[in-house]
Design a protein around this motif. Sequence first.
Motif, mmCIF file in Angstrom:
data_model
loop_
_atom_site.group_PDB
_atom_site.id
_atom_site.type_symbol
_atom_site.label_atom_id
_atom_site.label_comp_id
_atom_site.label_asym_id
_atom_site.label_seq_id
_atom_site.Cartn_x
_atom_site.Cartn_y
_atom_site.Cartn_z
ATOM 1 N N LYS A 533 0.747 -1.467 0.163
ATOM 2 C CA LYS A 533 -0.108 0.328 -0.155
ATOM 3 C C LYS A 533 0.857 1.231 0.182
ATOM 4 O O LYS A 533 1.464 1.092 0.581
ATOM 5 N N LEU A 534 0.556 2.099 -0.856
ATOM 6 C CA LEU A 534 1.109 3.447 -0.629
ATOM 7 C C LEU A 534 -0.083 4.832 -0.418
ATOM 8 O O LEU A 534 -1.750 4.336 0.023
ATOM 9 N N ASP A 535 0.455 5.428 0.598
ATOM 10 C CA ASP A 535 -0.726 6.190 1.815
ATOM 11 C C ASP A 535 -0.341 7.766 2.010
ATOM 12 O O ASP A 535 1.774 6.947 2.053
ATOM 13 N N ASP A 536 -0.271 8.601 2.503
ATOM 14 C CA ASP A 536 -0.153 9.746 2.573
ATOM 15 C C ASP A 536 -0.564 9.339 4.068
ATOM 16 O O ASP A 536 -0.159 8.940 4.451
ATOM 17 N N SER A 537 -0.396 11.397 4.247
ATOM 18 C CA SER A 537 -0.094 11.219 6.107
ATOM 19 C C SER A 537 -2.155 10.542 6.774
ATOM 20 O O SER A 537 -2.680 10.207 5.569
ATOM 21 N N GLU A 538 -1.461 10.190 7.595
ATOM 22 C CA GLU A 538 -2.892 9.443 8.316
ATOM 23 C C GLU A 538 -4.335 9.338 8.158
ATOM 24 O O GLU A 538 -5.208 9.046 7.737
ATOM 25 N N SER A 539 -3.949 11.438 8.607
ATOM 26 C CA SER A 539 -5.762 11.555 8.156
ATOM 27 C C SER A 539 -5.639 12.094 6.756
ATOM 28 O O SER A 539 -7.116 13.293 6.560
ATOM 29 N N GLY A 540 -5.347 11.670 5.528
ATOM 30 C CA GLY A 540 -5.048 12.173 4.438
ATOM 31 C C GLY A 540 -6.319 11.659 3.330
ATOM 32 O O GLY A 540 -6.696 11.311 3.636
ATOM 33 N N SER A 541 -5.415 11.533 1.585
ATOM 34 C CA SER A 541 -6.124 10.338 0.972
ATOM 35 C C SER A 541 -5.935 8.686 1.696
ATOM 36 O O SER A 541 -5.737 8.548 2.366
ATOM 37 N N ASN A 542 -7.428 8.103 0.777
ATOM 38 C CA ASN A 542 -7.325 6.950 1.515
ATOM 39 C C ASN A 542 -6.078 6.361 0.412
ATOM 40 O O ASN A 542 -5.337 6.580 -0.131
ATOM 41 N N MET A 543 -6.200 5.189 1.298
ATOM 42 C CA MET A 543 -4.935 4.177 1.307
ATOM 43 C C MET A 543 -4.812 3.989 -0.467
ATOM 44 O O MET A 543 -6.204 2.952 -0.941
#
Length: 695
Positions: A533-543
């Motif tokens: 998985k790729l993600d930005d900050s925890e409160s950001g976009s969907n994984m």
Amino acid sequence: MLDKKRFTFYCTLVAGLFLVSLFSSVLLPGVEAASTWKSNLPGSQAQVYSHLDVIINEVAWSGTVSDSESEWIELYNPGGVDIDLSGWKLVSDDGSPNISLIGVIRAGDYYLLERNDDMTIIDSKADMMFTEVLDNNGELLRLLAPNDNMIDSANLEDGKWSAGSSFPDYASMERISVVADSPSAWGSNNGVIKNGYDFKNKPIRGTPRQRNSLYAPLSEPDTDTPEPAPTDTETPTKTATPTETTTPTETATPTKTATPTKTATPTETATPMKTATPTKTATPTQAFTMTPRLPAPNHLVISQFRTRGPNGAEDEFVELLNPSNAPVNIGDWQIKKSSDCGQVIVSLLSIPPGVVLLPGQRYLAVSQSSRETSPDQIFSLSISDGGGLALIHSNGNIVDQVGLCSSAQFRESTTLQPLSGNYNQSYARKPVSGIRGCVDTNRNLDDFYLLSPSNPQGMTAPIELCPGVLTATPTTRPKATITPAASIAVLVINEFLPRPASDWNGDGEANVNDEFIEIMNIGSQPVNLKGWKLDDSESGSNMFSLPGSVLLPGEITLFYGEETGLMLNDIGDEVRLMKPNAQVVDTFIYPTVTQPDQSWCRQPDGAGAWRSDCQPTPDRLNQWDEGDTFAPPTEVEDRAVERVRLVCPFAEPLLTNLYQSRCNGWGVNIWRISFWKTDVFLLLPGRDKWGVLIH
């Protein structure tokens, strides 16, 4: 009847008892209130520590002009006796920072604490590291003795910083003299008298390891040389000679007081090798190239260790690092230990056959009492607090060694002080450009620093190549040939572009869909990306879950924003790579992006340090501004004449109703209204021909 001898004895005894009683009750009032513990320095006399025996002398709470997180704190011993700081603490009332001090602060000398690593002040060696952040709004700091008795404080009155500044000066908060803490006891560095350079070779607005800029001129008389020779003014004790004070020409010469190199170098006596060399202070390149420019070791090193920890005297570990440019088979190598200040040698562990360390990879061995969760090996014996450690090649030769006593069997030149107390701390080899373990001068005291909290890492940790280390990775194709070594699979984030201004994905549009994240397999085994998985900050976009394709060793794969749906914020964000079980294996937090079409990339690819001045090279090996540019794909069809379109450089995140505009330059010429929703809009006056349209 009492004879004369007995009478004299009784009188003497009574008088002695009376004097002892008088001395205890009259001559030493407040001693009990101040402190009752004593120095435990070897060979030192018993000494009672009291208020201001050690002071918090300078606090750079806002960091430096190059990095606001490069904070530092300086303590000062104004007395004439060395003080052992073992068991002392520097704490904030809010609980962070909470630093357990170690080592000795010499009489009349300074003790320097730097945050995160020893790169904060590049031309001055730190006595200790700390990791907690100093709150820019204020901290109530207390310097506590081993019995938690407060020896000094900073901001005791209201917890707000009494002096110092942040942007743009980043001036330190200095003590004006050895006086009790109060708002009037502090001032900001005057900007004239200063010392040292930060990690980008920019001057420090402060006086680390040097007499504060706001201190009054020295007043100690010099009885050795009453002659007012010109060279005398370079030593503070000679500047204040009574002969010079009474000479009108000397007193009236402003250059003697105002010249920083003459009045601001009291540490020439205490640390002559660091501050007494004018060329290092005056020549930025020399100051910058002292330690960081040393070549990386060409052999394995003991990169971090501890002989005791928070779980007790046997909470121990040893970390190895391969800082060279080639894989090393460490199978059948040993780590041996020597006894306390002695010559008895015992094997601590033997590394299993077939273990290979890649360049930049670490190996972690921990004790049975350790709570570290990801060790590569566990040992049962304990490490002596005052002994030594050595890494032994399978052929019996010593590869690296470190000692905690001058008579220990294993050591290199000047040794380290034994660790004391059950604290979360360790000795770590000094970093270069943030990569820990890249310094080996064969002098233990110069190569290691105290790291708190400790940060042991093993083979599963991200690979970090020491700066300047070049591997056999090709530079002309996405697939990098890496010599097969240990059977491990390591994926890392290799490059990402948070603020595109060109059509990098070749769809004919230049917008947020051109943001990209690049992943590289720096291991020796193929990796199936399914479930990663790729993600930005925890409160950001969907994984975003990666598709089920296989990434070969040395191969790069690329994901654009149009596929991931991740919005990398221009005001700063985080990029994270996670395993299918959601365990984070690589992450990077970046600050506000000021330039479009400038990516963050590792240099060298895969395992190097991050840099922010890279040319975007999607699906290619990384390069930065010093190299040739790599243009985005040519647009097709009727858009060929508009080969590269620019996006107005508005910082994200944008309001939902603020659509991206196509513009020429920096948003002052909006020239195609067809790109805007036209049902409802507001026209704002612009600086140029057209206004700004907001839907």
